[in-house]
Design an enzyme around this catalytic site. Structure first.
Site, PDB file in Angstrom:
ATOM      1  N   CYS A   1      -5.396   0.140   1.450  1.00  0.00           N
ATOM      2  CA  CYS A   1      -5.786  -0.235   2.810  1.00  0.00           C
ATOM      3  C   CYS A   1      -5.677   0.977   3.732  1.00  0.00           C
ATOM      4  O   CYS A   1      -4.676   1.693   3.713  1.00  0.00           O
ATOM      5  CB  CYS A   1      -4.873  -1.362   3.294  1.00  0.00           C
ATOM      6  SG  CYS A   1      -5.121  -1.807   5.024  1.00  0.00           S
TER       7      CYS A   1
ATOM      8  N   CYS B   1      -6.499  -7.625   3.919  1.00  0.00           N
ATOM      9  CA  CYS B   1      -5.279  -7.051   3.365  1.00  0.00           C
ATOM     10  C   CYS B   1      -4.113  -8.002   3.638  1.00  0.00           C
ATOM     11  O   CYS B   1      -3.913  -8.425   4.778  1.00  0.00           O
ATOM     12  CB  CYS B   1      -5.007  -5.684   3.999  1.00  0.00           C
ATOM     13  SG  CYS B   1      -3.442  -4.942   3.469  1.00  0.00           S
TER      14      CYS B   1
ATOM     15  N   CYS C   1      -1.519  -6.260   6.272  1.00  0.00           N
ATOM     16  CA  CYS C   1      -1.759  -6.029   7.706  1.00  0.00           C
ATOM     17  C   CYS C   1      -2.957  -6.799   8.257  1.00  0.00           C
ATOM     18  O   CYS C   1      -3.284  -6.663   9.429  1.00  0.00           O
ATOM     19  CB  CYS C   1      -1.939  -4.546   7.973  1.00  0.00           C
ATOM     20  SG  CYS C   1      -3.475  -3.874   7.288  1.00  0.00           S
TER      21      CYS C   1
ATOM     22  N   CYS D   1      -2.517   0.034   6.539  1.00  0.00           N
ATOM     23  CA  CYS D   1      -1.104  -0.013   6.144  1.00  0.00           C
ATOM     24  C   CYS D   1      -0.790   0.757   4.874  1.00  0.00           C
ATOM     25  O   CYS D   1       0.377   0.896   4.511  1.00  0.00           O
ATOM     26  CB  CYS D   1      -0.633  -1.459   6.012  1.00  0.00           C
ATOM     27  SG  CYS D   1      -1.263  -2.341   4.566  1.00  0.00           S
TER      28      CYS D   1
ATOM     29  N   CYS E   1     -11.810  -3.318  -8.303  1.00  0.00           N
ATOM     30  CA  CYS E   1     -10.982  -4.305  -9.003  1.00  0.00           C
ATOM     31  C   CYS E   1      -9.680  -4.476  -8.223  1.00  0.00           C
ATOM     32  O   CYS E   1      -8.853  -3.570  -8.171  1.00  0.00           O
ATOM     33  CB  CYS E   1     -10.728  -3.804 -10.423  1.00  0.00           C
ATOM     34  SG  CYS E   1      -9.873  -4.961 -11.474  1.00  0.00           S
TER      35      CYS E   1
END
Length: 168
Positions: A131, A83, A86, A134, A154
């Protein structure tokens, strides 16, 4: 009643009747945050300081980058996709495939590191994922992926950070 109004009401009624079928057609995934992942809560100002404007739009405002604009779409090296908000590990290169859509795509994810919710922004129900740490918007999941899952995660390339594997 005027013909236009009648046809408009008829169209709205037909669309309303189709909505339950559309909602039930999207992938419904029962995902839960992995134990030990503590949610990260930052203010908008802190996110703006941490992220570029383009990444902020995608991760914090659920934007979408242009298809074929991310170099991660064609990334083929071994490594991890984390991510960009984070640094939580979301995917590995073993999970990636070329979907031909212009966005990095994966057939599965790191269990417990993504959460989903219903997205009705385009009036067509889609399954959005983000995520688990976060809450950063990553993309949408569809049921047109390869085996073994049949899913296509995607992802926006700007929502990810690629970390190449170290040869050792």
């Amino acid at each position: 009643m005027k013909r236009r109004i009648f046809l408009g009401l008829l169209g709205i009624g037909g669309l309303a009747g189709a909505m339950p079928g559309l909602v039930s057609a999207r992938p419904k995934l029962d995902l839960a945050r992995a134990p030990g992942i503590e949610p990260l809560a930052l203010s908008e100002a802190e996110w703006r300081e941490r992220l570029s404007e383009a990444r902020f739009e995608i991760l914090r405002e659920a934007g979408t980058e242009r298809a074929f604009s991310s170099p991660l779409d064609k990334e083929t090296r071994d490594g991890e996709y984390r991510c960009a908000g984070c640094d939580l590990l979301l995917f590995t290169s073993d999970m990636k495939y070329d979907s031909g859509t212009g966005w990095p795509s994966f057939f599965t994810h790191v269990e417990g590191h993504l959460l989903t919710e219903l997205d009705l922004v385009m009036l067509i129900p889609r399954t959005e994922y983000h995520c688990a740490r976060c809450g950063g918007h990553q993309g949408h999941v569809f049921e047109d992926g390869p085996e073994p899952t049949g899913l296509r995660w995607c992802n926006n390339g700007l929502a990810l950070r690629f970390v190449p594997a170290t040869s050792g």
